[in-house]
Structures are given as C-alpha cells and as structure tokens.
Design an enzyme around this catalytic site. Sequence first.
Site, short mmCIF file in Angstrom:
data_model
loop_
_atom_site.label_atom_id
_atom_site.label_comp_id
_atom_site.label_asym_id
_atom_site.label_seq_id
_atom_site.Cartn_x
_atom_site.Cartn_y
_atom_site.Cartn_z
N HIS A 41 0.83 -1.33 -0.14
CA HIS A 41 0.10 -0.08 0.14
C HIS A 41 0.91 1.17 0.11
O HIS A 41 2.10 1.24 0.77
CB HIS A 41 -0.66 -0.02 1.49
N GLU A 87 -4.13 1.87 -7.52
CA GLU A 87 -4.52 3.10 -6.61
C GLU A 87 -3.43 4.33 -6.88
O GLU A 87 -2.32 4.23 -6.18
CB GLU A 87 -4.39 2.62 -5.23
N GLY A 94 -11.09 2.84 1.32
CA GLY A 94 -10.36 3.13 2.57
C GLY A 94 -11.46 3.72 3.39
O GLY A 94 -12.07 3.21 4.20
N GLY A 95 -11.48 5.41 3.37
CA GLY A 95 -12.26 6.14 4.31
C GLY A 95 -13.66 5.69 4.38
O GLY A 95 -14.44 5.56 5.41
P1 PGA Z 1 -9.55 5.81 0.12
O1 PGA Z 1 -8.45 4.77 0.50
O2 PGA Z 1 -10.78 4.98 -0.40
O3 PGA Z 1 -9.69 6.55 1.72
O4 PGA Z 1 -8.80 6.83 -0.90
C1 PGA Z 1 -8.05 3.80 -0.29
C2 PGA Z 1 -6.93 2.99 -0.06
O5 PGA Z 1 -6.20 3.54 0.84
O6 PGA Z 1 -6.75 1.80 -0.06
#
Ligand code: PGA
Length: 267
Positions: free
Chosen positions: A100, A172, A241-242
């Site tokens: 990540h 990502e 994530g969030g």
């Molecule tokens: P996010 O995080 O949805 O908050 O952008 C995604 C991730 O870090 O895997």
Amino acid sequence: MAITTTPKRTLIVGNWKLHLNTSQASLLLHRLHERIKIYRDIEVVLAPSMLVLQPLSVQIDRRKFRLAAQNAFHKDTGAYTGEVSFAMLQDLVHYAIIGHSERRIYFNESLEMIREKVASAVRNGITPILCVGETKEENRAGETKQVLHDQITSALANLTATDIKKIVIAYEPVWAISTFGGELAKPDEVKKRMDFIRHQIADLYGKRAADRVRVLYGGSIDHDIASGYLSIEGCDGVLVGGASTNYQKFSGIVDAAYRLRYRDGVE
Ligand code: PGA
C-alpha cells in the site's frame, strides 16, 4: 495485443487502516452483517487492524465476509521484535494488502521488501492484494507506466504462472487516495492503467494469467461513485479506505456492485 477478461466475482475490500478498536470494530461488523446479504457473485473482504483480526474472526459470518491483513512480515519466525508473520496469519485471513502506498511512503517499504512479502503470503496460502500506483509528481512527469511496470515486475518476480493467477492487483494512484471530495481519477484513465497492468502480466506470464488476475481500483471510492469504476471493463472490484468504516457508505458500495451485476444479467 487484446486481452479478454472473463467476469469474476466482484471483490469489495474495506481497508480500515488505523481506525477502530476492538469494540468499535465489532459494532461495525454487526451493522454490516445486518445490511449485507450473502451474494454469490460478490465477495466482501474486511481488513481491520492486526489487533482486531482474531476477535472478528470469531464473530464473522464466513458466508458473507472474508478477512484480510493490512500488512505482515515476510519471515515466518525469528528474532524480529514487534512483527507478525504471514505464517501466523494463515488460519485467520484469506488476503493480505501488500505494498500500500502508505506503507511505501511512511514505512519506507522498498520494492525488494514488497517482493519478499508477496512471496511469503503466497507461500503461506494467503492471497496478496498488491497495491500499485504513481504519485502526483510521477503522474505529472509522465512516468506512470514506468512506475507501474517497476512495481509490478519487481513484486511478482519470485512467482510462478500458477501463483500469479490467484493474485489481486489494486491500482491506486497515490494522488487520488483519501482526497475527501477532492481530486478523483477519471474512469477512462483508470481503464487505460488497468489495461496496462494486464499487459504487464501478459508479457511476464501469458494471456491466460493476465485474464485470471483480478484487478481492482482504489482511490476515494464511496457509495456515490463506486459504480462508475465498477462498470469499467476488466475492473474486478474496488479497494475502499475512508468509506469502509461507515456502514452505510460501505454497504452502499456493495449494493452498487449488486445492482451492476443484476443489471448486466450475471446474477
Ligand atoms: P481511500 O483509501 O478510499 O480513503 O482513498 C483507499 C486505500 O488507501 O486503499
């Protein structure tokens, strides 16, 4: 070279990051359990903190959810104070998030460390969710393809073609992660990157492996925008994530995946 992609189960992964203690995690799982049904074609994976994996594994309905680790150490045992190995997680998790960008950036994880972790996960029967993506600077400098190429080829270097088929790769872009209403990657751009990722796999391991690898998108996904990414051809799911620690938003993303599959007549 065109790579056909066979539809697979949609994978929705919630990365809870450094959030939720044991009782908060248990409450969130309870809420998700109330809202999310058993879907044959959708796989819902939760990645809580290391501390919470064990209690959640007892509480979880395995027909609905699977667990993932957010990280682990590549050596199985030894004098490595403070670490938890993939070997120790074998019976607890199906998946592990590896590489990540937060680990690459804040914990200085190198390409070599990530390669070791991927190999260790595979050796211990855990499916890696390998995260790849470029920073804003790399994107501006036109280096995205080079970055993706380097991250993929180095992370997968120790694997066989059979191992590769089980791998999950999450694209990502670092600049699109946790922007909280800010900049988002456009789905047509994401499609180009996903196609590029599959071509890298095809070059290394052949077209069949490239078809079998599941490719996800992650970057500020919530229930409102999830379907825009889930409907990209060749996109097998999302890494969230969030929004994953909010049961309404996360179950809304699962609902969006369900609607798309139903509309497309896969169900
Ligand atoms: P996010 O995080 O949805 O908050 O952008 C995604 C991730 O870090 O895997």
